[in-house]
Design an enzyme around this catalytic site. Structure first.
Site, mmCIF file in Angstrom:
data_model
loop_
_atom_site.group_PDB
_atom_site.id
_atom_site.type_symbol
_atom_site.label_atom_id
_atom_site.label_comp_id
_atom_site.label_asym_id
_atom_site.label_seq_id
_atom_site.Cartn_x
_atom_site.Cartn_y
_atom_site.Cartn_z
ATOM 1 N N HIS A 13 35.727 36.018 53.156
ATOM 2 C CA HIS A 13 35.388 36.241 51.584
ATOM 3 C C HIS A 13 36.388 38.008 52.077
ATOM 4 O O HIS A 13 35.274 38.712 52.707
ATOM 5 C CB HIS A 13 34.412 36.347 51.290
ATOM 6 C CG HIS A 13 34.931 37.212 49.364
ATOM 7 N ND1 HIS A 13 34.402 37.018 48.371
ATOM 8 C CD2 HIS A 13 34.955 38.288 49.255
ATOM 9 C CE1 HIS A 13 34.748 37.694 47.320
ATOM 10 N NE2 HIS A 13 34.929 38.111 47.780
ATOM 11 N N HIS A 15 38.494 42.442 51.260
ATOM 12 C CA HIS A 15 39.370 42.685 50.120
ATOM 13 C C HIS A 15 40.301 43.445 52.000
ATOM 14 O O HIS A 15 39.412 44.551 52.180
ATOM 15 C CB HIS A 15 38.567 43.538 49.814
ATOM 16 C CG HIS A 15 37.873 42.894 48.355
ATOM 17 N ND1 HIS A 15 38.521 42.146 47.525
ATOM 18 C CD2 HIS A 15 36.419 42.005 48.620
ATOM 19 C CE1 HIS A 15 38.168 41.801 46.991
ATOM 20 N NE2 HIS A 15 36.878 41.381 47.662
ATOM 21 N N LEU A 16 41.511 43.366 51.712
ATOM 22 C CA LEU A 16 41.787 44.132 52.672
ATOM 23 C C LEU A 16 43.250 45.193 51.591
ATOM 24 O O LEU A 16 43.931 45.854 52.408
ATOM 25 C CB LEU A 16 43.221 42.443 53.682
ATOM 26 C CG LEU A 16 42.635 42.460 55.161
ATOM 27 C CD1 LEU A 16 43.440 42.020 55.297
ATOM 28 C CD2 LEU A 16 41.628 43.798 55.810
ATOM 29 N N ARG A 17 43.377 44.668 50.733
ATOM 30 C CA ARG A 17 44.621 45.859 49.685
ATOM 31 C C ARG A 17 45.818 45.454 50.505
ATOM 32 O O ARG A 17 45.654 44.773 50.755
ATOM 33 C CB ARG A 17 43.681 47.312 49.899
ATOM 34 C CG ARG A 17 41.637 47.042 49.305
ATOM 35 C CD ARG A 17 41.440 46.952 48.240
ATOM 36 N NE ARG A 17 40.409 47.313 48.075
ATOM 37 C CZ ARG A 17 39.152 46.931 47.571
ATOM 38 N NH1 ARG A 17 39.944 45.216 46.809
ATOM 39 N NH2 ARG A 17 38.365 46.935 47.350
ATOM 40 N N ASN A 41 42.498 40.144 45.065
ATOM 41 C CA ASN A 41 42.822 40.891 43.511
ATOM 42 C C ASN A 41 43.647 42.095 43.414
ATOM 43 O O ASN A 41 42.904 43.475 43.878
ATOM 44 C CB ASN A 41 41.215 40.991 43.149
ATOM 45 C CG ASN A 41 40.123 42.120 44.089
ATOM 46 O OD1 ASN A 41 41.027 41.994 45.650
ATOM 47 N ND2 ASN A 41 39.690 42.591 43.131
ATOM 48 N N LYS A 99 41.186 31.490 43.537
ATOM 49 C CA LYS A 99 40.201 32.597 43.703
ATOM 50 C C LYS A 99 40.123 32.739 41.728
ATOM 51 O O LYS A 99 41.184 33.168 41.456
ATOM 52 C CB LYS A 99 40.614 33.989 44.059
ATOM 53 C CG LYS A 99 39.299 34.866 43.686
ATOM 54 C CD LYS A 99 37.808 34.593 44.605
ATOM 55 C CE LYS A 99 36.654 35.477 43.295
ATOM 56 N NZ LYS A 99 36.736 36.843 44.507
ATOM 57 N N HIS A 136 34.098 34.304 41.461
ATOM 58 C CA HIS A 136 33.155 35.292 41.227
ATOM 59 C C HIS A 136 31.851 34.718 39.844
ATOM 60 O O HIS A 136 32.431 34.693 38.636
ATOM 61 C CB HIS A 136 33.959 36.238 40.941
ATOM 62 C CG HIS A 136 33.378 37.312 40.828
ATOM 63 N ND1 HIS A 136 33.346 38.475 41.948
ATOM 64 C CD2 HIS A 136 32.411 37.508 39.878
ATOM 65 C CE1 HIS A 136 32.588 39.809 41.205
ATOM 66 N NE2 HIS A 136 31.809 39.307 39.998
ATOM 67 N N HIS A 174 30.137 35.246 47.179
ATOM 68 C CA HIS A 174 29.173 36.633 47.371
ATOM 69 C C HIS A 174 28.002 36.259 46.447
ATOM 70 O O HIS A 174 27.456 37.290 45.545
ATOM 71 C CB HIS A 174 29.488 37.882 47.488
ATOM 72 C CG HIS A 174 31.124 38.024 45.886
ATOM 73 N ND1 HIS A 174 30.426 37.032 44.467
ATOM 74 C CD2 HIS A 174 31.622 38.117 45.875
ATOM 75 C CE1 HIS A 174 30.961 37.130 43.740
ATOM 76 N NE2 HIS A 174 32.235 38.207 44.617
ATOM 77 N N LEU A 219 29.823 44.673 43.448
ATOM 78 C CA LEU A 219 30.024 43.596 42.447
ATOM 79 C C LEU A 219 30.078 41.879 43.274
ATOM 80 O O LEU A 219 30.523 42.104 43.448
ATOM 81 C CB LEU A 219 30.762 43.570 41.529
ATOM 82 C CG LEU A 219 30.647 44.505 40.346
ATOM 83 C CD1 LEU A 219 31.637 44.363 39.551
ATOM 84 C CD2 LEU A 219 29.135 44.825 39.442
ATOM 85 N N ASP A 247 32.695 40.414 51.504
ATOM 86 C CA ASP A 247 32.992 41.190 50.255
ATOM 87 C C ASP A 247 33.023 42.014 51.012
ATOM 88 O O ASP A 247 33.065 43.242 49.895
ATOM 89 C CB ASP A 247 32.267 41.114 50.087
ATOM 90 C CG ASP A 247 32.419 40.918 48.062
ATOM 91 O OD1 ASP A 247 33.652 41.425 48.274
ATOM 92 O OD2 ASP A 247 31.980 41.354 47.122
ATOM 93 N N HIS A 251 36.861 50.948 49.145
ATOM 94 C CA HIS A 251 37.096 52.117 48.052
ATOM 95 C C HIS A 251 37.647 53.563 48.788
ATOM 96 O O HIS A 251 36.200 53.811 49.474
ATOM 97 C CB HIS A 251 36.749 52.108 46.685
ATOM 98 C CG HIS A 251 36.493 50.884 46.094
ATOM 99 N ND1 HIS A 251 37.355 50.940 45.193
ATOM 100 C CD2 HIS A 251 36.235 49.259 46.318
ATOM 101 C CE1 HIS A 251 37.398 49.432 44.971
ATOM 102 N NE2 HIS A 251 36.820 48.471 45.686
ATOM 103 N N ALA A 263 33.174 49.851 42.262
ATOM 104 C CA ALA A 263 32.088 48.310 42.776
ATOM 105 C C ALA A 263 32.627 48.148 44.026
ATOM 106 O O ALA A 263 34.117 47.715 44.567
ATOM 107 C CB ALA A 263 31.746 47.357 42.131
#
Ligand code: NCD
Ligand code: ZN
Length: 346
Positions: A13, A15-17, A41, A99, A136, A174, A219, A247, A251, A263
């Site tokens: 899980h 996030h690479l953006r 996302n 997802k 989620h 998560h 989150l 996760d 940011h 978050a």
């Protein structure tokens, strides 16, 4: 000096953006991890197979020369998702999961699902072809306290869904509660759960006592200590239901240290040393490989990595960068708040 060798870990899980942030954070993961399940996302979200293929190409293009890394792509489930597109993206090998974001639950979730009834055709197709649903697991009802949203999701959404579609393969992403850990333990071969690094280390006091700590806000939000301890028991148990999903959710500092802070904890840089610390503390170093390198591939029906990773425990505490500096701005690295003696040997 203690040294342990593991099969190379994967992150189930992540996030690479995109764009400058992707370029800045990708090496932090690729340095230690062979593969990762890439969260969809983005703005706009990665909904179709074509969008996932284009995003995978952007990830591979951002990978520095000489680094190996395999992004495992996911699709963002919307109430307009076409089951045939999902099936085709899975059949081609491109997409490894879909997802589910309940609309409004977290960062960039507004295109998510309002009512599971409206995606039942997609879920039935996924159950038929064995494609996992990553959830989620928080309800969004404003009447439900934020600390109860995971447990209520299990009772009112997840359990009814799994009774209706027992063949559907589900990952509880998560998990943050003893209820989540207990439910995952009893779910059989079609249910797994990821656990983050930070939820093994912080409870809600870390966020709120002595001044608000925005870099500990993520989150699902960290819960009370008894839940953290339940997650520690789960992760270190060796039970194949549990596997690592960091996760790691970057940011820029300006948006974390903000009146309405984003978050996400950024743990890609130091996850493996932190996990070695946690597992050693719990007398379970011999089970770190199951959690980080074996249980995830087994759930996703992929081979474990053949390459290895070495972790070394030094006399002196090891230092990690406080921040990484991306072209999008600085991103603070998760600070566990205690000295860490473990280091990944390169
Ligand atoms: C994630 C993000 O920033 O995309 N944030 C987080 O706190 N974990 C979204 C998510 O996984 O909920
Ligand atoms: Zn996430």
């Amino acid at each position: 000096m203690t040294r342990i060798t593991l099969r190379r870990p994967d992150d189930w899980h992540l996030h690479l953006r995109d764009g400058a942030m992707l370029k800045g954070v990708l090496p932090e993961t690729a340095r230690h991890f062979a593969r990762a399940i890439i969260m969809p996302n983005l703005v706009p979200p990665v909904v179709t197979g074509d969008q996932a293929a284009a995003y995978r190409d952007r990830i591979l293009a951002a990978l520095p020369e000489g680094m190996a890394f395999e992004p495992l792509m996911t699709l963002y489930l919307t109430e307009g998702t076409d089951p045939a597109d999902v099936a085709a993206a899975a059949a081609s090998g491109l997409v490894k999961a879909v997802k589910l974001y309940p609309a409004g639950a977290t960062t960039n979730s507004h295109s998510g699902v309002r009512d599971l009834k409206n995606v039942m055709n997609v879920l039935e197709k996924m159950a038929e072809i064995g494609l996992p649903l990553c959830t989620h697991g928080e309800v969004t009802d404003p009447q439900v306290d934020i600390f109860d949203r995971e447990a209520v999701f299990i009772d009112t959404v997840l359990d009814p869904l799994r009774r209706r579609l027992p063949e559907l393969r589900v990952v509880m992403e998560h998990i943050t509660t003893e209820e989540g850990a207990a439910y995952a333990a009893e779910g059989g071969a079609n249910l797994g759960a990821t656990i983050t690094t930070h939820h093994l280390i912080i409870n809600r006091n870390h966020i709120l006592v002595g001044g608000i700590k925005p870099h500990y806000y993520c989150l699902p939000v960290a819960k009370r200590e008894k839940h953290r301890l339940a997650l520690r028991r789960a992760a270190t148990s060796g039970n194949p239901a549990y596997f690592l999903g960091t996760d790691s959710a970057p940011h820029v500092d300006a948006l974390k240290e903000h009146a309405c802070g984003c978050a996400g904890c950024f743990t890609a840089t130091n996850t493996m040393p932190l996990l070695a610390h946690v597992f050693e503390e719990d007398g379970a170093l011999d089970r770190l490989e199951a959690f980080a390198s074996l249980n995830g591939p087994a759930f996703y029906r992929l081979p474990a990595n053949s390459a290895t990773l070495q972790l070394v425990k030094h006399e002196a505490p090891q230092t990690f960068p406080e921040k990484i500096f991306t072209e999008a701005g600085p991103v603070t690295v998760f600070n566990p708040g205690f000295p860490v003696h473990w280091h990944v040997e390169t």
